[in-house]
Design an enzyme around this catalytic site. Structure first.
Site, mmCIF file in Angstrom:
data_model
loop_
_atom_site.group_PDB
_atom_site.id
_atom_site.type_symbol
_atom_site.label_atom_id
_atom_site.label_comp_id
_atom_site.label_asym_id
_atom_site.label_seq_id
_atom_site.Cartn_x
_atom_site.Cartn_y
_atom_site.Cartn_z
ATOM 1 N N TRP A 119 0.820 -1.220 0.000
ATOM 2 C CA TRP A 119 0.000 0.000 0.000
ATOM 3 C C TRP A 119 0.847 1.261 0.000
ATOM 4 C CZ3 TRP A 119 -4.399 -0.465 -2.050
ATOM 5 C CH2 TRP A 119 -5.093 -1.661 -1.925
ATOM 6 N N ASP A 188 -1.536 6.581 6.477
ATOM 7 C CA ASP A 188 -2.645 5.764 6.001
ATOM 8 C C ASP A 188 -2.932 4.747 7.102
ATOM 9 O OD1 ASP A 188 -4.255 3.831 4.882
ATOM 10 O OD2 ASP A 188 -3.002 3.472 3.119
ATOM 11 N N LYS A 212 -12.864 -1.541 7.108
ATOM 12 C CA LYS A 212 -12.233 -2.522 8.012
ATOM 13 C C LYS A 212 -12.726 -2.303 9.441
ATOM 14 C CE LYS A 212 -8.704 -2.226 4.623
ATOM 15 N NZ LYS A 212 -8.692 -3.511 3.960
#
Ligand code: PMP
Length: 376
Positions: A119, A188, A212
């Protein structure tokens, strides 16, 4: 001729969300049962409004009160200081890979990026479209650890420093917040926000895709320090300008209303469980017992150094790759689903966010031990 219409039947949905499986998927992921039940109760008629939240105008008083409550819950749970704005946006966490450089470069041409997994790799690639990226990574770039402070070469001209708190795919997590002094720190936290207490004042920007720990997919939450808003160049798309989103209360266009509402319920649930301290305790209990089971076995392996192991996503391999399919399929028969690893790394991965009960992890460990006994 009369056309045959397929009508939606009213069904008795008392037991439709039976929740008979433990879903170890990385996201969209399990939501707390109590939240799902509450949402079901309010589904057709929210507080006597005579309609579902899904059907409401985002500008009406009812939805405005829902939106305000979600933000208030967010602020309370994370103890967000007054000088931070909370934006509820679309485009997923991936939209922030571009929005961060577009809004934070503010005339500068360089940003520091920690590269610790897939990511952060995607984020720095996107940033490379807008500026020079100074990459901080371990020498072998193995993505199994985080570079230690003495090895960092931060650029003195960087507009900001960016890191991915928890790498969802390779299961690598920063053990603490990197100290970058006065340079705005961007993180992030898509797969780790709300899993432990956080000192928000250490950050310039914190963002997280909702799917999530926050609620259903369709929304990204951006917590941004006020002084970093309003520096985007005039030519960028309005939707990508933090200042325009802020000025319009995240309603420059029609927002993802149902996700926003669900996030409010999830945050209320977090509060009722005892807040982020309780989330952290539960998260430790889950991940400690799974890592222990993996480490005690010669059949399973997790390659990440203990200090950098993720509390949320535990990737593991089996001694023999050819057993992967059998493992996943038998696990499924035991109600343990979505354990297949990300397509880019293979093996298995158990994602265990706030809504995963400890019994789910216990059931997984029992299954793993039994599978080892019969296949080892
Ligand atoms: N960052 C991290 C750490 C993620 O785990 C994900 C999604 N799994 C993303 C970014 C991308 O999120 P989205 O699909 O919402 O763009």
């Amino acid at each position: 001729m009369k056309q045959k219409v397929n009508t939606l039947k009213a069904v008795d949905c008392k037991e439709s969300h039976s929740g008979l499986v433990y879903n170890f998927g990385a996201g969209p992921a399990m939501l707390p049962r109590e939240v799902m039940q509450h949402a079901r109760m309010e589904f057709l008629d929210w507080h006597g409004a005579g309609m579902s939240v899904m059907e409401m105008s985002h500008r009406g008083d009812d939805f405005m009160s829902i939106a305000a409550q979600t933000e208030a819950n967010f602020r309370e749970v994370l103890a967000i200081p007054e000088n931070y704005k909370v934006l509820f946006l679309q485009g997923g966490a991936s939209s922030q890979f571009a929005m961060v450089p577009l809004n934070l470069l503010a005339g500068k041409n360089t940003a520091d990026y920690f590269h610790t997994g897939i990511w952060s790799g995607k984020a720095l690639k996107e940033a490379g479209r807008f500026c020079k990226v100074n990459v901080i990574a371990n020498e072998n770039n193995s993505m199994l650890s985080v570079p230690e402070a003495e090895t960092w070469s931060l650029d003195p001209d960087a507009a900001y420093v960016y890191y991915t708190d928890n790498e969802t795919i390779n299961g690598v997590q920063f053990p603490n917040i990197p100290d970058v002094e006065d340079v705005p720190l961007v993180t992030d936290m898509t797969s780790s926000l709300l899993s432990r207490p956080l000192d928000v004042s250490r950050f310039g920007v914190i963002f997280a895709g909702a799917q999530k720990n926050i609620g259903p997919s369709g929304m990204v939450v951006v917590i941004v320090r006020e002084d970093l808003i309003g520096h985007a160049p005039k030519h960028i798309p309005s939707m990508y300008d933090y200042a325009i989103q802020d000025k319009n209360g995240s309603m420059y266009n029609t927002p993802p209303t149902y996700s926003w509402y669900m996030a409010g319920l999830v945050l209320k649930w977090v509060k009722e469980q005892g807040g982020l301290q309780a989330m952290e305790r539960m998260s430790h209990a889950r991940s400690d017992s799974l890592y222990q089971a993996i480490d005690e076995s010669d059949f399973y392996n997790n390659p990440v150094a203990a200090r950098y192991r993720s509390m949320m996503n535990v990737p593991f391999t089996l001694i023999d790759d050819s057993l992967n399919e059998k493992f996943a399929s038998e696990a499924k028969d035991h109600g343990l689903v979505t354990l297949e690893g990300h397509r880019s790394v293979g093996g298995m991965r158990a994602s265990m966010y706030n809504a995963m009960p400890e019994e789910g992890v216990d059931a997984l460990i029992t299954f793993m031990q039994e599978f080892e006994r019969t296949n080892g």
